[in-house]
Design a protein around this motif. Structure first.
Motif, PDB file in Angstrom:
ATOM      1  N   GLU A   1      12.459  -8.063  -2.560  1.00 32.45           N
ATOM      2  CA  GLU A   1      11.287  -9.336  -1.777  1.00 32.45           C
ATOM      3  C   GLU A   1      10.708  -9.818  -3.266  1.00 32.45           C
ATOM      4  O   GLU A   1      10.622 -11.041  -3.157  1.00 32.45           O
ATOM      5  N   ILE A   2      10.296  -8.682  -3.957  1.00 36.42           N
ATOM      6  CA  ILE A   2      10.052  -9.466  -5.354  1.00 36.42           C
ATOM      7  C   ILE A   2      10.632 -10.297  -5.886  1.00 36.42           C
ATOM      8  O   ILE A   2      10.295 -11.477  -6.353  1.00 36.42           O
ATOM      9  N   THR A   3      11.799 -10.141  -6.250  1.00 38.16           N
ATOM     10  CA  THR A   3      13.248 -11.291  -6.902  1.00 38.16           C
ATOM     11  C   THR A   3      13.345 -12.774  -5.897  1.00 38.16           C
ATOM     12  O   THR A   3      13.413 -13.578  -6.725  1.00 38.16           O
ATOM     13  N   ASN A   4      13.286 -12.078  -4.618  1.00 39.33           N
ATOM     14  CA  ASN A   4      12.984 -13.753  -3.368  1.00 39.33           C
ATOM     15  C   ASN A   4      11.937 -14.706  -4.377  1.00 39.33           C
ATOM     16  O   ASN A   4      12.552 -15.856  -4.060  1.00 39.33           O
TER      17      ASN A   4
ATOM     18  N   PRO B   1       0.837  -0.934  -0.031  1.00 37.75           N
ATOM     19  CA  PRO B   1       0.230  -0.099   0.077  1.00 37.75           C
ATOM     20  C   PRO B   1       0.944   0.965   0.072  1.00 37.75           C
ATOM     21  O   PRO B   1       1.447   0.773   0.344  1.00 37.75           O
ATOM     22  N   PRO B   2       0.119   2.272  -0.342  1.00 34.86           N
ATOM     23  CA  PRO B   2      -1.148   2.038  -0.826  1.00 34.86           C
ATOM     24  C   PRO B   2      -0.666   2.185  -2.302  1.00 34.86           C
ATOM     25  O   PRO B   2      -2.379   1.759  -3.558  1.00 34.86           O
ATOM     26  N   ALA B   3      -0.456   1.809  -3.132  1.00 31.90           N
ATOM     27  CA  ALA B   3      -0.158   1.733  -4.881  1.00 31.90           C
ATOM     28  C   ALA B   3       0.633   0.983  -5.130  1.00 31.90           C
ATOM     29  O   ALA B   3       1.118   0.551  -6.362  1.00 31.90           O
ATOM     30  N   ASN B   4       1.820  -0.422  -4.338  1.00 34.77           N
ATOM     31  CA  ASN B   4       2.445  -1.332  -4.836  1.00 34.77           C
ATOM     32  C   ASN B   4       3.973  -0.606  -6.012  1.00 34.77           C
ATOM     33  O   ASN B   4       3.749  -0.908  -7.062  1.00 34.77           O
ATOM     34  N   THR B   5       3.939   0.281  -5.264  1.00 31.56           N
ATOM     35  CA  THR B   5       5.030   1.107  -5.750  1.00 31.56           C
ATOM     36  C   THR B   5       6.507   0.654  -5.441  1.00 31.56           C
ATOM     37  O   THR B   5       6.054  -0.234  -4.509  1.00 31.56           O
ATOM     38  N   PHE B   6       7.156   0.187  -6.540  1.00 33.17           N
ATOM     39  CA  PHE B   6       8.439   0.001  -6.027  1.00 33.17           C
ATOM     40  C   PHE B   6       9.898   0.076  -5.623  1.00 33.17           C
ATOM     41  O   PHE B   6      10.452   1.073  -6.456  1.00 33.17           O
ATOM     42  N   ASN B   7      10.189   0.260  -4.398  1.00 31.61           N
ATOM     43  CA  ASN B   7      11.636   0.670  -3.734  1.00 31.61           C
ATOM     44  C   ASN B   7      12.361  -0.296  -3.990  1.00 31.61           C
ATOM     45  O   ASN B   7      12.068  -1.422  -4.532  1.00 31.61           O
ATOM     46  N   LEU B   8      13.385  -0.105  -3.921  1.00 34.69           N
ATOM     47  CA  LEU B   8      14.351  -0.709  -3.464  1.00 34.69           C
ATOM     48  C   LEU B   8      14.114  -2.361  -2.812  1.00 34.69           C
ATOM     49  O   LEU B   8      14.650  -3.562  -3.523  1.00 34.69           O
TER      50      LEU B   8
ATOM     51  N   GLU C   1      22.140   3.227  -8.191  1.00 30.14           N
ATOM     52  CA  GLU C   1      22.583   2.056  -9.034  1.00 30.14           C
ATOM     53  C   GLU C   1      22.330   0.873  -8.566  1.00 30.14           C
ATOM     54  O   GLU C   1      21.601  -0.108  -9.231  1.00 30.14           O
ATOM     55  N   ASN C   2      21.806   0.383  -7.685  1.00 29.98           N
ATOM     56  CA  ASN C   2      20.830  -0.300  -6.559  1.00 29.98           C
ATOM     57  C   ASN C   2      20.096  -1.318  -6.938  1.00 29.98           C
ATOM     58  O   ASN C   2      19.453  -1.671  -7.415  1.00 29.98           O
ATOM     59  N   PHE C   3      19.215   0.864  -6.904  1.00 31.15           N
ATOM     60  CA  PHE C   3      17.507   0.322  -7.351  1.00 31.15           C
ATOM     61  C   PHE C   3      17.697  -0.189  -8.557  1.00 31.15           C
ATOM     62  O   PHE C   3      16.473  -1.144  -9.123  1.00 31.15           O
ATOM     63  N   TRP C   4      17.854   1.063  -9.926  1.00 28.16           N
ATOM     64  CA  TRP C   4      18.425   0.289 -11.360  1.00 28.16           C
ATOM     65  C   TRP C   4      18.765  -1.621 -11.315  1.00 28.16           C
ATOM     66  O   TRP C   4      17.536  -1.459 -12.593  1.00 28.16           O
ATOM     67  N   SER C   5      19.611  -1.475 -10.854  1.00 26.11           N
ATOM     68  CA  SER C   5      19.728  -3.018 -10.937  1.00 26.11           C
ATOM     69  C   SER C   5      18.973  -3.951 -10.669  1.00 26.11           C
ATOM     70  O   SER C   5      18.503  -5.058 -11.131  1.00 26.11           O
ATOM     71  N   SER C   6      18.695  -3.849  -9.214  1.00 27.56           N
ATOM     72  CA  SER C   6      17.200  -4.771  -8.817  1.00 27.56           C
ATOM     73  C   SER C   6      15.820  -4.458  -9.843  1.00 27.56           C
ATOM     74  O   SER C   6      14.945  -5.676 -10.512  1.00 27.56           O
ATOM     75  N   VAL C   7      15.473  -3.506 -10.616  1.00 27.10           N
ATOM     76  CA  VAL C   7      15.008  -3.337 -11.446  1.00 27.10           C
ATOM     77  C   VAL C   7      15.168  -4.157 -12.932  1.00 27.10           C
ATOM     78  O   VAL C   7      14.232  -5.430 -12.876  1.00 27.10           O
ATOM     79  N   GLN C   8      16.534  -4.398 -13.204  1.00 30.73           N
ATOM     80  CA  GLN C   8      16.718  -4.866 -14.206  1.00 30.73           C
ATOM     81  C   GLN C   8      16.751  -6.794 -13.250  1.00 30.73           C
ATOM     82  O   GLN C   8      16.133  -7.457 -14.083  1.00 30.73           O
TER      83      GLN C   8
END
Length: 241
Positions: free
Chosen positions: A16-19, A4-11, A60-67
């Motif tokens: 969590e999603i990767t795991n 919540p509130p909008a399922n935005t992706f932080n680091l 940088e870590n954030f965008w690597s995690s997006v990748q």
């Protein structure tokens, strides 16, 4: 998804999603359905707080995690489908594009890649994902105008595959799509899928460092930071009302 509130992706949420993707990839599944536990929101995309006045190492870590997340999603052996039960702008749209099938709930919802409105350039692998789903001309127009499509428009151009009456209906339509592969050998299906998706997958794997540098350079551009400041202020004002 349930942040919540909008399922935005932080680091942290990306980790969590990767795991979770690592865990499900080890299982012998027929398919996976992405949807949201939050009414009227599939995902609002990347967390703007990660971009605005960021710490460079974290960025940088954030965008690597997006990748990482999208490499795994694109490359899953089994079938993937999105039950889009609300708004899906920006990375929310990318999340749906990573799936093979998309059913979106009918309503006053929007879907699309609107990064250009903030002065952010859509990276080559995201562009490739979009023009594998809709024609390149539509992709070019949508990306350069920051177009957000309503549900009917999204169906018309092929950005979604079906319109559902509600979330349960969307999930059922996703299940029906996954059942189409019951009699197809998993190995053959997986290889075919991966070869069809080789363009964005190859860009992601071979150009990771360049992609991170480009993303950081764009985000740290003063004009982009000014746009993000204005956007953050607008969000704050909305919350006050």
């Amino acid at each position: 998804m349930q942040r919540p509130p909008a399922n935005t992706f932080n680091l942290e949420y990306l980790h969590e999603i990767t795991n979770s993707l690592d865990e499900i990839s080890k299982q012998k599944l027929k398919g996976v359905i992405l949807t949201s536990a939050i009414p009227n929101i599939f995902s609002a995309g990347l967390d703007i707080k990660e971009f605005y006045k960021p710490d460079l190492q974290r960025l940088e870590n954030f965008w690597s995690s997006v990748q990482d997340v999208f490499i795994k999603l694109l490359d899953l052996d089994f079938a993937t489908a999105a039950a889009i039960n609300g708004h899906a702008p920006a990375a929310g749209c990318v999340l749906s594009l990573s799936c093979e099938y998309r059913a979106m709930v009918n309503g006053n919802y929007k879907i699309g890649l609107n990064e250009a409105a903030l002065g952010i350039i859509t990276t080559p692998w995201i562009q490739a994902m979009m023009y594998q789903v809709i024609p390149m001309k539509h992709t070019e127009t949508a990306l350069t105008t920051a177009k957000l499509f309503d549900v009917d428009e999204a169906l018309q151009i092929g950005l979604i595959d079906e319109i559902a009456s509600n979330k349960e209906d969307a999930i059922n339509r996703c299940k029906q799509y996954i059942r189409k592969f019951d009699k197809i050998p998993l190995h053959a299906r997986a290889l075919t899928k991966q070869r069809m998706r080789q363009t964005p997958i190859k860009i992601l794997r071979e150009q990771r460092d360049e992609d991170i540098r480009m993303f950081v350079d764009v985000v740290m551009n003063p004009s982009v930071q000014d746009n993000l400041k204005d956007y953050v202020e607008k969000l704050k004002n909305k919350k006050k009302k």
